[in-house]
Motif scaffolding. Structure first.
Motif, PDB file in Angstrom:
ATOM      1  N   ARG A 152       0.829  -1.109   0.070  1.00 57.53           N
ATOM      2  CA  ARG A 152      -0.096  -0.096   0.009  1.00 57.53           C
ATOM      3  C   ARG A 152       0.797   1.086   0.155  1.00 57.53           C
ATOM      4  O   ARG A 152       1.947   1.263   0.891  1.00 57.53           O
ATOM      5  CB  ARG A 152      -0.873   0.070   1.434  1.00 57.53           C
ATOM      6  CG  ARG A 152      -1.957  -1.112   1.290  1.00 57.53           C
ATOM      7  CD  ARG A 152      -2.894  -0.968   0.129  1.00 57.53           C
ATOM      8  NE  ARG A 152      -3.757   0.314   0.390  1.00 57.53           N
ATOM      9  CZ  ARG A 152      -4.679   0.566   1.086  1.00 57.53           C
ATOM     10  NH1 ARG A 152      -5.148  -0.683   1.872  1.00 57.53           N
ATOM     11  NH2 ARG A 152      -5.455   1.699   1.188  1.00 57.53           N
ATOM     12  N   VAL A 153       0.489   2.126  -0.822  1.00 57.28           N
ATOM     13  CA  VAL A 153       1.344   3.482  -1.070  1.00 57.28           C
ATOM     14  C   VAL A 153       0.350   4.605  -0.725  1.00 57.28           C
ATOM     15  O   VAL A 153      -0.695   4.759  -1.327  1.00 57.28           O
ATOM     16  CB  VAL A 153       2.002   3.495  -2.352  1.00 57.28           C
ATOM     17  CG1 VAL A 153       2.623   4.781  -2.480  1.00 57.28           C
ATOM     18  CG2 VAL A 153       2.867   2.286  -2.773  1.00 57.28           C
ATOM     19  N   HIS A 154       0.940   5.556   0.012  1.00 57.80           N
ATOM     20  CA  HIS A 154       0.078   6.681   0.579  1.00 57.80           C
ATOM     21  C   HIS A 154       1.133   7.749   0.468  1.00 57.80           C
ATOM     22  O   HIS A 154       2.331   7.769   0.874  1.00 57.80           O
ATOM     23  CB  HIS A 154      -0.101   6.806   1.829  1.00 57.80           C
ATOM     24  CG  HIS A 154      -1.100   5.677   2.350  1.00 57.80           C
ATOM     25  ND1 HIS A 154      -2.229   5.447   2.220  1.00 57.80           N
ATOM     26  CD2 HIS A 154      -0.808   4.296   3.115  1.00 57.80           C
ATOM     27  CE1 HIS A 154      -2.924   4.264   2.515  1.00 57.80           C
ATOM     28  NE2 HIS A 154      -1.825   3.561   3.139  1.00 57.80           N
ATOM     29  N   ILE A 155       0.536   8.898  -0.661  1.00 61.88           N
ATOM     30  CA  ILE A 155       1.548  10.038  -0.911  1.00 61.88           C
ATOM     31  C   ILE A 155       0.757  11.289  -0.506  1.00 61.88           C
ATOM     32  O   ILE A 155      -0.543  11.404  -0.634  1.00 61.88           O
ATOM     33  CB  ILE A 155       1.476   9.949  -2.484  1.00 61.88           C
ATOM     34  CG1 ILE A 155       2.277   8.895  -2.982  1.00 61.88           C
ATOM     35  CG2 ILE A 155       2.344  11.316  -2.714  1.00 61.88           C
ATOM     36  CD1 ILE A 155       2.419   8.657  -4.360  1.00 61.88           C
ATOM     37  N   VAL A 156       1.331  12.216   0.113  1.00 61.42           N
ATOM     38  CA  VAL A 156       1.015  13.419   0.684  1.00 61.42           C
ATOM     39  C   VAL A 156       1.526  14.331  -0.264  1.00 61.42           C
ATOM     40  O   VAL A 156       2.722  14.780  -0.389  1.00 61.42           O
ATOM     41  CB  VAL A 156       1.207  13.784   2.030  1.00 61.42           C
ATOM     42  CG1 VAL A 156       0.839  15.127   2.441  1.00 61.42           C
ATOM     43  CG2 VAL A 156       0.574  12.826   3.096  1.00 61.42           C
ATOM     44  N   MET A 157       0.557  15.273  -1.125  1.00 56.84           N
ATOM     45  CA  MET A 157       1.209  16.274  -1.861  1.00 56.84           C
ATOM     46  C   MET A 157       0.782  17.690  -1.314  1.00 56.84           C
ATOM     47  O   MET A 157      -0.546  17.955  -1.267  1.00 56.84           O
ATOM     48  CB  MET A 157       0.615  16.350  -3.412  1.00 56.84           C
ATOM     49  CG  MET A 157       1.140  14.886  -4.046  1.00 56.84           C
ATOM     50  SD  MET A 157       0.590  14.839  -5.636  1.00 56.84           S
ATOM     51  CE  MET A 157       1.421  13.306  -6.252  1.00 56.84           C
ATOM     52  N   PRO A 158       1.750  18.319  -0.930  1.00 60.72           N
ATOM     53  CA  PRO A 158       1.251  19.738  -0.138  1.00 60.72           C
ATOM     54  C   PRO A 158       1.113  20.691  -1.296  1.00 60.72           C
ATOM     55  O   PRO A 158       0.892  20.885  -2.558  1.00 60.72           O
ATOM     56  CB  PRO A 158       2.486  20.369   0.406  1.00 60.72           C
ATOM     57  CG  PRO A 158       3.745  19.503  -0.277  1.00 60.72           C
ATOM     58  CD  PRO A 158       2.916  18.250  -0.714  1.00 60.72           C
ATOM     59  N   LYS A 159       0.006  21.506  -0.784  1.00 60.02           N
ATOM     60  CA  LYS A 159      -0.761  22.618  -1.707  1.00 60.02           C
ATOM     61  C   LYS A 159       0.565  23.786  -2.300  1.00 60.02           C
ATOM     62  O   LYS A 159       1.500  24.002  -1.315  1.00 60.02           O
ATOM     63  CB  LYS A 159      -1.583  23.253  -1.074  1.00 60.02           C
ATOM     64  CG  LYS A 159      -2.973  22.469  -0.825  1.00 60.02           C
ATOM     65  CD  LYS A 159      -4.089  23.280  -0.144  1.00 60.02           C
ATOM     66  CE  LYS A 159      -5.337  22.318   0.072  1.00 60.02           C
ATOM     67  NZ  LYS A 159      -6.398  23.164   0.579  1.00 60.02           N
ATOM     68  N   ASP A 160       0.358  24.166  -3.175  1.00 58.63           N
ATOM     69  CA  ASP A 160       1.232  25.300  -3.697  1.00 58.63           C
ATOM     70  C   ASP A 160       1.329  26.618  -2.830  1.00 58.63           C
ATOM     71  O   ASP A 160       0.090  26.911  -2.490  1.00 58.63           O
ATOM     72  CB  ASP A 160       0.962  25.568  -4.972  1.00 58.63           C
ATOM     73  CG  ASP A 160       1.382  24.499  -5.881  1.00 58.63           C
ATOM     74  OD1 ASP A 160       2.348  23.600  -5.760  1.00 58.63           O
ATOM     75  OD2 ASP A 160       0.780  24.472  -7.074  1.00 58.63           O
ATOM     76  N   ARG A 161       2.453  27.303  -2.598  1.00 59.66           N
ATOM     77  CA  ARG A 161       2.328  28.243  -1.415  1.00 59.66           C
ATOM     78  C   ARG A 161       2.668  29.498  -2.443  1.00 59.66           C
ATOM     79  O   ARG A 161       3.573  29.297  -3.397  1.00 59.66           O
ATOM     80  CB  ARG A 161       3.283  27.988  -0.359  1.00 59.66           C
ATOM     81  CG  ARG A 161       2.765  26.772   0.639  1.00 59.66           C
ATOM     82  CD  ARG A 161       1.373  27.079   1.154  1.00 59.66           C
ATOM     83  NE  ARG A 161       0.907  26.037   2.087  1.00 59.66           N
ATOM     84  CZ  ARG A 161      -0.422  25.998   2.675  1.00 59.66           C
ATOM     85  NH1 ARG A 161      -1.061  27.099   2.608  1.00 59.66           N
ATOM     86  NH2 ARG A 161      -0.659  25.067   3.419  1.00 59.66           N
ATOM     87  N   LEU A 162       2.537  30.651  -1.942  1.00 60.56           N
ATOM     88  CA  LEU A 162       2.906  31.770  -2.501  1.00 60.56           C
ATOM     89  C   LEU A 162       4.307  32.112  -2.259  1.00 60.56           C
ATOM     90  O   LEU A 162       5.303  32.388  -3.030  1.00 60.56           O
ATOM     91  CB  LEU A 162       2.138  32.986  -2.479  1.00 60.56           C
ATOM     92  CG  LEU A 162       2.461  34.231  -2.862  1.00 60.56           C
ATOM     93  CD1 LEU A 162       2.508  34.306  -4.228  1.00 60.56           C
ATOM     94  CD2 LEU A 162       1.526  35.494  -2.571  1.00 60.56           C
ATOM     95  N   PHE A 163       4.895  32.034  -1.112  1.00 54.97           N
ATOM     96  CA  PHE A 163       6.041  32.180  -0.616  1.00 54.97           C
ATOM     97  C   PHE A 163       7.042  30.993  -0.477  1.00 54.97           C
ATOM     98  O   PHE A 163       6.395  29.844   0.177  1.00 54.97           O
ATOM     99  CB  PHE A 163       6.254  32.816   0.718  1.00 54.97           C
ATOM    100  CG  PHE A 163       5.379  34.245   0.706  1.00 54.97           C
ATOM    101  CD1 PHE A 163       6.284  35.321   0.084  1.00 54.97           C
ATOM    102  CD2 PHE A 163       4.360  34.595   0.946  1.00 54.97           C
ATOM    103  CE1 PHE A 163       5.715  36.642  -0.242  1.00 54.97           C
ATOM    104  CE2 PHE A 163       3.605  35.744   0.784  1.00 54.97           C
ATOM    105  CZ  PHE A 163       4.242  36.654   0.333  1.00 54.97           C
TER     106      PHE A 163
END
Length: 516
Positions: A152-163
């Motif tokens: 089982r593979v779980h990936i966490v992709m963070p949201k794009d930030r301005l800074f």
């Protein structure tokens, strides 16, 4: 009917003339033939089952079994309810039929999730499906490893930030179920980490956690540390160099002195510093002309006079500009990594052992004799040439001649000899016991079999005397036996009659023959 009756009468007569052992053999052949035919027919009529789905959840397996039962498709459930088998000829047909019903529902999802065009899908759902597809494809790839049964593979992709300072790194976790008692080595764990990191944008191997189904941590933060990895690789290189040099020198000493007569250890100091150097050398003695510029000007003036004729004056001016440049040599040097800075070699050499004169080799104790300095020097030269001794590096070779302690070796040898002797006699006793047991069982079985055959012989009826085997197979009968009064007199009969008539004469003849 007469032919059938005659046939059965012939068979019964043939069986009646058989011995009990022949009857038992015939019955065994008939029984074996019947059992073989029944087994062959059953094997041919039994369908060959093949796996339809494996590693199914209980709910999924229940839905699949319900569909197979409704459509009257034979199946078998194995693997604690996680494997469903159907006849091999129905596998693909059943899979297509189940896929049309949307079964199984909880299978591994891959990029096939985008085959369905859903109008009005938001960006959030699109990104969610992309992550699910990526996780499913990575799961399929990891499960191709022979030691991995499920993943089982779980990936966490963070949201794009301005800074940039608010931006977070991507992370991932991998759960593995291994087959049986198999385990993954460090290279395989590192390979899985780099596989996942290379498939996800912005993901690094140190942000990946790998565990098994028992909760054991397989990945290590130090495995992704650049300094730790470099140190471990340096240690491996050093071990390889030392082992290589030891093997070279040890092989030569073993050929000269014999096995077990010398021990060598090498310590290598390696230089792992990577140095880049750029140098420029100028040659002031041989300047070179880089460029030269020449400017030349000329002017003419005329002088008129009444008394004299007209005269002309020319004024020429030349300007030369020469640029010189010194010769230079530019070098860019990158030192090799892992070069040997210094070698330290330690050698232990055993002496020689001599048996006193007038004693046998078996009962006498050998006397230790140290080696001469000349021989030690020759051995030192051999070791230096084998390891590549370099005096400019301050390499050091130390050879010490001391007696080796072989008491432990002798004890081990005696223990091995005792063990071998014990095992040898134990094997002989086992073989003799097996032979005696087989002989006892043979005679016992023979005795019981003879009694069984005698009992069966009494139960088997005798054949009809009017029809014999010779009559069944048209064999001509033997010549008739004549009574004694109708036969011609033979020599034995004549001697019998003479013995009765003249017993004294016959006795005298026999006595004469025995004396001669």
């Amino acid at each position: 009917m007469d032919g059938t009756k005659r046939y059965f009468d012939g068979v019964s007569g043939f069986v009646g003339r058989m011995t009990p052992s022949q009857v038992m053999m015939l019955l065994g052949v008939i029984a074996g033939s019947v059992v073989g035919i029944v087994y062959l027919v059953g094997w041919l009529s039994t369908a060959n089952y093949a796996p339809l789905y494996t590693n199914l959840d209980e709910s999924e397996a229940g839905d699949v079994i319900g569909y197979l039962s409704e459509n009257k498709i034979p199946y078998n459930v194995t693997g604690n309810g996680r494997v469903i088998e159907v006849p091999s000829g129905e596998v693909y047909k059943a899979r297509i039929a189940l896929a049309s019903e949307g079964l199984p529902k909880s299978g591994i999802v891959g990029y096939s999730i985008f085959d369905q065009n859903n109008l009005g899908m938001t960006d959030f759902l699109q990104n969610l499906n992309f992550r699910r597809a990526l996780e499913g494809e990575l799961t399929k790839t990891i499960m191709q490893i022979s030691e991995v049964q499920a993943a089982r593979v779980h990936i966490v992709m963070p949201k794009d930030r301005l800074f940039r300072e608010d931006k977070k790194e991507a992370t991932a976790s991998v759960a593995l179920k291994l087959r049986g008692v198999s385990a993954l080595n460090k290279r395989q764990v590192s390979g899985i980490s780099h596989l996942v990191a290379s498939s996800v944008e912005g993901l690094t191997p140190e942000n990946i956690t790998i565990v098994d189904y028992d909760g054991n941590l397989l990945s290590s933060p130090q495995a992704h540390d650049a300094l730790a990895g470099l140190s471990s690789s340096q240690l491996e290189v050093r071990k390889d160099v030392e082992s290589y040099l030891e093997q070279k020198a040890q092989s030569m000493l073993d050929n000269v002195l014999g096995n077990g007569k010398a021990v060598i250890r090498v310590t290598a100091d390696l230089n792992f510093a990577q140095l880049e150097r750029t140098s420029e050398d100028f040659d002031s003695d041989n300047p070179a002309v880089r460029s030269e510029e020449r400017n030349k000007q000329s002017t003419a003036e005329s002088d008129k006079s009444e008394e004299k004729a007209e005269t002309k004056k020319d004024d020429n001016t030349e300007t030369v500009v020469t640029n010189y440049e010194l010769d230079k040599t530019v070098e860019h040097i990158v030192n090799a990594i892992g070069t040997i800075q210094r070698l330290s070699i330690a050698v232990l050499v055993d002496g020689t052992y001599q048996i006193p004169e007038g004693t046998t080799e078996e009962g006498a104790a050998a006397t230790y004799q140290p080696r001469s300095q000349e021989e030690i020097d020759r051995l030192s030269a051999i070791v230096k040439n084998a390891v590549g001794y370099d005096q400019t590096r301050n390499d050091q070779v130390e050879i010490i001649n001391i007696p080796f302690d072989r008491q432990a070796v002798e004890q081990d040898r005696q223990a091995l000899d005792t063990m071998y002797t014990r095992e040898f006699y134990t094997d002989i006793v086992k073989q003799v016991g097996i032979v005696l047991l087989i002989a006892f069982l043979f005679f016992y079985a023979k005795k019981k079999a003879s009694k069984l055959f005698e009992a069966l012989g009494k139960m088997v009826p005798a054949g009809h005397p009017q029809q014999t085997a010779a009559q069944m197979y048209d064999v001509p009968p033997p010549p008739p036996v004549l009574p004694p009064e109708q036969r011609k007199p033979r020599i034995g009969d004549r001697m019998h009659e003479a013995a009765k008539a003249q017993p004294d004469e016959v006795a005298r003849v026999i006595r004469t023959i025995m004396m001669e």
